[in-house]
Motif scaffolding. Structure first.
Motif, PDB file in Angstrom:
ATOM      1  N   LEU A  56       8.414   6.212  10.182  1.00 42.06           N
ATOM      2  CA  LEU A  56       7.973   6.453   8.580  1.00 42.06           C
ATOM      3  C   LEU A  56       8.972   7.016   7.676  1.00 42.06           C
ATOM      4  CD1 LEU A  56       5.660   5.805   6.845  1.00 42.06           C
ATOM      5  CD2 LEU A  56       4.814   7.853   7.747  1.00 42.06           C
ATOM      6  N   GLU A  57       9.463   8.429   8.447  1.00 46.13           N
ATOM      7  CA  GLU A  57      10.017   9.298   7.282  1.00 46.13           C
ATOM      8  C   GLU A  57      11.462   8.547   6.938  1.00 46.13           C
ATOM      9  OE1 GLU A  57      11.588  13.808   6.720  1.00 46.13           O
ATOM     10  OE2 GLU A  57       9.573  13.233   8.026  1.00 46.13           O
ATOM     11  N   ILE A  58      12.210   8.073   8.024  1.00 52.47           N
ATOM     12  CA  ILE A  58      13.458   7.443   7.886  1.00 52.47           C
ATOM     13  C   ILE A  58      13.540   6.017   7.687  1.00 52.47           C
ATOM     14  CG2 ILE A  58      15.751   7.623   8.942  1.00 52.47           C
ATOM     15  CD1 ILE A  58      14.838  10.236   8.178  1.00 52.47           C
ATOM     16  N   GLY A  59      12.828   5.050   8.504  1.00 56.24           N
ATOM     17  CA  GLY A  59      12.801   3.824   8.463  1.00 56.24           C
ATOM     18  C   GLY A  59      13.523   3.275   9.313  1.00 56.24           C
ATOM     19  N   CYS A  60      13.880   4.092  10.480  1.00 54.74           N
ATOM     20  CA  CYS A  60      14.796   3.803  11.619  1.00 54.74           C
ATOM     21  C   CYS A  60      14.314   3.062  12.658  1.00 54.74           C
ATOM     22  CB  CYS A  60      15.894   4.991  12.255  1.00 54.74           C
ATOM     23  SG  CYS A  60      14.664   6.104  12.927  1.00 54.74           S
ATOM     24  N   GLU A  61      14.915   2.343  13.443  1.00 58.91           N
ATOM     25  CA  GLU A  61      14.435   2.005  14.921  1.00 58.91           C
ATOM     26  C   GLU A  61      14.019   3.201  15.772  1.00 58.91           C
ATOM     27  OE1 GLU A  61      16.106  -0.680  18.733  1.00 58.91           O
ATOM     28  OE2 GLU A  61      16.983  -0.876  16.805  1.00 58.91           O
ATOM     29  N   SER A  62      12.903   3.223  16.046  1.00 57.53           N
ATOM     30  CA  SER A  62      12.549   4.506  16.902  1.00 57.53           C
ATOM     31  C   SER A  62      11.708   4.142  18.248  1.00 57.53           C
ATOM     32  CB  SER A  62      11.411   5.314  15.957  1.00 57.53           C
ATOM     33  OG  SER A  62      11.205   6.562  16.343  1.00 57.53           O
ATOM     34  N   TRP A  63      12.368   4.710  19.098  1.00 55.70           N
ATOM     35  CA  TRP A  63      12.006   4.577  20.394  1.00 55.70           C
ATOM     36  C   TRP A  63      11.382   5.702  21.299  1.00 55.70           C
ATOM     37  CZ3 TRP A  63      12.973   0.156  23.727  1.00 55.70           C
ATOM     38  CH2 TRP A  63      13.519  -0.931  23.103  1.00 55.70           C
ATOM     39  N   GLY A  64      10.553   5.631  22.176  1.00 58.82           N
ATOM     40  CA  GLY A  64       9.974   6.777  22.899  1.00 58.82           C
ATOM     41  C   GLY A  64       9.504   6.492  24.360  1.00 58.82           C
ATOM     42  N   CYS A  65       9.440   7.375  25.364  1.00 53.63           N
ATOM     43  CA  CYS A  65       9.093   7.260  26.473  1.00 53.63           C
ATOM     44  C   CYS A  65       8.460   8.218  27.138  1.00 53.63           C
ATOM     45  CB  CYS A  65      10.704   6.847  27.283  1.00 53.63           C
ATOM     46  SG  CYS A  65      10.183   6.289  29.193  1.00 53.63           S
ATOM     47  N   GLU A  66       7.074   7.927  27.725  1.00 53.66           N
ATOM     48  CA  GLU A  66       6.283   9.338  28.217  1.00 53.66           C
ATOM     49  C   GLU A  66       5.763   8.600  29.497  1.00 53.66           C
ATOM     50  OE1 GLU A  66       4.631  12.011  29.304  1.00 53.66           O
ATOM     51  OE2 GLU A  66       5.555  12.060  27.256  1.00 53.66           O
ATOM     52  N   MET A  67       5.541   9.706  30.556  1.00 51.20           N
ATOM     53  CA  MET A  67       5.244   9.069  31.944  1.00 51.20           C
ATOM     54  C   MET A  67       3.516   9.365  32.270  1.00 51.20           C
ATOM     55  SD  MET A  67       6.644  11.484  34.636  1.00 51.20           S
ATOM     56  CE  MET A  67       5.949  10.581  35.935  1.00 51.20           C
ATOM     57  N   TRP A  81      -0.813   1.602   2.981  1.00 53.53           N
ATOM     58  CA  TRP A  81      -0.223   2.319   1.956  1.00 53.53           C
ATOM     59  C   TRP A  81       0.985   1.314   1.267  1.00 53.53           C
ATOM     60  CZ3 TRP A  81      -0.993   7.048  -0.011  1.00 53.53           C
ATOM     61  CH2 TRP A  81      -2.224   7.611   0.653  1.00 53.53           C
ATOM     62  N   GLY A  82       1.407   0.170   1.858  1.00 59.51           N
ATOM     63  CA  GLY A  82       2.178  -0.641   1.512  1.00 59.51           C
ATOM     64  C   GLY A  82       3.672  -0.328   1.676  1.00 59.51           C
ATOM     65  N   ILE A  83       3.771   0.280   3.001  1.00 61.94           N
ATOM     66  CA  ILE A  83       5.235   1.129   3.217  1.00 61.94           C
ATOM     67  C   ILE A  83       5.562   0.312   4.525  1.00 61.94           C
ATOM     68  CG2 ILE A  83       6.062   2.955   4.344  1.00 61.94           C
ATOM     69  CD1 ILE A  83       4.145   4.866   2.543  1.00 61.94           C
ATOM     70  N   ALA A  84       6.828   0.041   4.586  1.00 64.12           N
ATOM     71  CA  ALA A  84       7.476  -0.735   5.873  1.00 64.12           C
ATOM     72  C   ALA A  84       8.166   0.460   6.512  1.00 64.12           C
ATOM     73  CB  ALA A  84       8.447  -1.630   5.463  1.00 64.12           C
ATOM     74  N   PRO A  85       7.692   0.713   7.843  1.00 59.59           N
ATOM     75  CA  PRO A  85       8.317   1.818   8.914  1.00 59.59           C
ATOM     76  C   PRO A  85       9.147   1.104   9.281  1.00 59.59           C
ATOM     77  CG  PRO A  85       6.152   1.040   9.768  1.00 59.59           C
ATOM     78  CD  PRO A  85       6.284   0.381   8.453  1.00 59.59           C
ATOM     79  N   GLY A  86      10.130   1.715  10.177  1.00 59.61           N
ATOM     80  CA  GLY A  86      11.061   1.185  11.174  1.00 59.61           C
ATOM     81  C   GLY A  86      10.361   0.792  12.232  1.00 59.61           C
ATOM     82  N   LYS A  87      10.972  -0.010  13.110  1.00 58.68           N
ATOM     83  CA  LYS A  87      10.579  -0.673  14.401  1.00 58.68           C
ATOM     84  C   LYS A  87      10.141   0.510  15.309  1.00 58.68           C
ATOM     85  CE  LYS A  87      12.178  -4.401  15.812  1.00 58.68           C
ATOM     86  NZ  LYS A  87      13.097  -5.487  16.586  1.00 58.68           N
ATOM     87  N   VAL A  88       8.847   0.547  15.918  1.00 60.82           N
ATOM     88  CA  VAL A  88       8.682   1.347  16.812  1.00 60.82           C
ATOM     89  C   VAL A  88       8.316   0.926  18.377  1.00 60.82           C
ATOM     90  CG1 VAL A  88       6.627   3.099  17.516  1.00 60.82           C
ATOM     91  CG2 VAL A  88       7.268   2.784  15.328  1.00 60.82           C
TER      92      VAL A  88
END
Length: 496
Positions: A355-366, A388-395
């Motif tokens: 949301l803040e940067i608009g970057c491609e954002s990855w996470g991993c949790e077990m 809100w009309g906002i395009a975030p980066g890919k999550v």
């Protein structure tokens, strides 16, 4: 305002530089209109981002990324300890209205002050010329498309703060009069609220007023926002006054007027035009949206995060929003880059970066409970960004051990910023991470709570020493969930 009784993570000293612009006063005494800018402490609960470690879910501070905490006993072993404390403070940019008739400040000077406050609101906004903020489905009404009337899959505030939830009516309203709707700038579909109050519940009145203030400060230019921020007749002023006088019917009538005006601006394309011009988002809006998501997904189930395995990597803790914002700024993260959170817990850090940067954002949790809550957050986050009309980066959220997950290992090879809250990691897991860092591209930044380079190792046998340049930094108080004290962290750069 946090819906939990815990100190808000937004009311902290940040290391971020602020920009102040002085404007020379102009001589003409007239009534003073105050700027309507939203509070940086979002009305929603100040969320703690939980970040369980992947292979062994790790400890994480409170920011947007849930991680393992070093001592998750009193602070994080019980759900009650994770509940936020209510804070009723405003940011310097928040609107302040007064009923005083003795205002003799220069009217034009006050207009300048309002503009300065709006500039301050945007001062911490990341500026990325390549960032596209506008959501592809931002509704304008220009095409006559009615599809946006269909219910967006958002979780309405009335689901958790309602008469059915044993909350009490506010503003002098009777039970039959508490239902209202709130229009957002990006979609035609409104959110349902009930004007009620309950302990540890969403404060509908404050939540609504913050949304209106954010629309004025972020989505409209000065002249367009006059109907909202005019000191005498503005909607912000009238909402505040009706709240102070406990006049619920006036509050509701004013809110209906706001909804109609926002729909009109959407149809005219005014909001779309202004969002097109954005190249970033103010931090306080980012924090507020993240809190809205958290309050409707994680907060009602926060007791699930109290289950941890002491003495292992499976410990829960959180890094707070300001900490993550500082990290993203220090690492110069951009919208065309890749961010990876190893041990992402409930996904707070992952969605904040998107949301803040608009970057491609990855996470991993077990940890299973954290993964389930992360998926709930991702779903609500996607729908609320459209509101809100906002395009975030890919999550992209992955389950399992990040040392073995093929998608994460592939993403790491492209990563520009990697976050790993290794505060409570075992030495074995830290060594495993160093070996994974061999595949990082030169220049990749690794943010960690503890260094991977240790003085007691022999340099020629220490892989971390040979591939990482380390910068040691200090974060301020109230930046992590397990302690209110300041602490240290590192930013390591992969050598070429």
């Amino acid at each position: 305002m946090s819906i939990f009784n815990q100190k808000s993570k937004f009311k902290v000293k940040t290391e971020v530089r602020t920009v102040r612009q002085a404007v020379a006063p102009k001589p003409k005494p007239k009534p003073q209109p105050s700027a309507a800018t939203p509070s940086s402490t979002s009305g929603a609960k100040s969320r703690k981002n939980g970040l369980l470690s992947a292979p062994l879910s790790r400890a994480s501070p409170k920011s947007v990324s849930p991680r393992a905490s070093p001592r998750p006993t009193e602070a994080s072993s019980s759900s009650g300890a994770r509940k936020r404390r209510a804070v009723s403070s405003r940011s310097p940019a928040s609107p302040s209205f007064s009923d005083s008739e003795d205002e003799d400040d220069d009217w034009e000077d006050s207009l300048d002050a309002r503009k300065r406050m709006k500039r301050a609101h945007w001062a911490q906004q990341p500026r990325d010329p390549n960032r596209i903020v506008r959501h592809p489905k931002l509704w304008t009404g220009a095409s006559g498309d009615e599809t946006d009337i269909a219910r967006l899959p958002i979780i309405h505030a009335s689901r958790f703060a309602s008469l059915e939830q044993k909350c009490q009516p506010v503003l002098g309203l009777v039970p039959n009069d508490v239902r209202v709707k709130l229009q957002y700038p990006g979609a035609r579909h409104p959110e349902r609220y009930e004007l009620v109050w309950g302990k540890d519940k969403i404060d509908a009145v404050k939540d609504i007023m913050k949304v209106v203030n954010f629309v004025a400060s972020t989505y409209l230019v000065d002249d367009e926002a006059d109907f909202l921020v005019d000191q005498n007749t503005g909607i912000c002023r009238r909402l505040e006054k009706s709240k102070n006088t406990n006049d619920g019917m006036v509050f509701k009538a004013t809110l209906r007027e706001y909804n109609e005006r926002i729909l009109s601006l959407q149809k005219k394309g005014t909001i779309a035009k202004n969002v097109d011009a954005m190249r970033g988002l103010p931090r306080d809006l980012v924090a507020f949206i993240l809190d809205q998501v958290y309050d409707r997904t994680v907060a009602p189930n926060v007791e699930l995060l109290a289950k941890y395995e002491n003495g292992t990597d499976n410990v829960y803790g959180e890094l707070l929003h300001p900490f993550i914002s500082d990290i993203l700024e220090r690492t110069n993260a951009k919208s065309d880059q890749v961010f990876v959170d190893l041990g992402s817990g409930v996904g707070n850090v992952v969605i904040q970066a998107a949301l803040e940067i608009g970057c491609e954002s990855w996470g991993c949790e077990m940890m299973e409970n954290a993964c389930n809550l992360a998926e709930a957050q991702q779903k609500e986050f996607s729908a609320r960004c459209r509101l809100w009309g906002i395009a975030p980066g890919k999550v992209r959220l992955e389950r399992g051990d990040f040392r073995k997950n093929e998608r994460i290992l592939s993403a790491l090879k492209r990563a520009d910023v990697v976050l790993v809250n290794n505060q409570a990691f075992t030495s074995q897991l830290n060594d495993n991470l160093v070996n994974m860092f061999l595949d990082l591209k030169p220049g990749c930044k690794i943010v960690s709570l503890k260094t991977f380079v240790h003085d007691n190792k022999i340099a020629e046998n220490d892989v971390a020493t040979s591939i990482l340049d380390v910068e040691h930094l200090t974060y301020p108080e109230e930046y992590v969930s397990w302690t209110s004290a300041s602490g240290t962290y590192c930013i390591s750069t992969r050598r070429g």
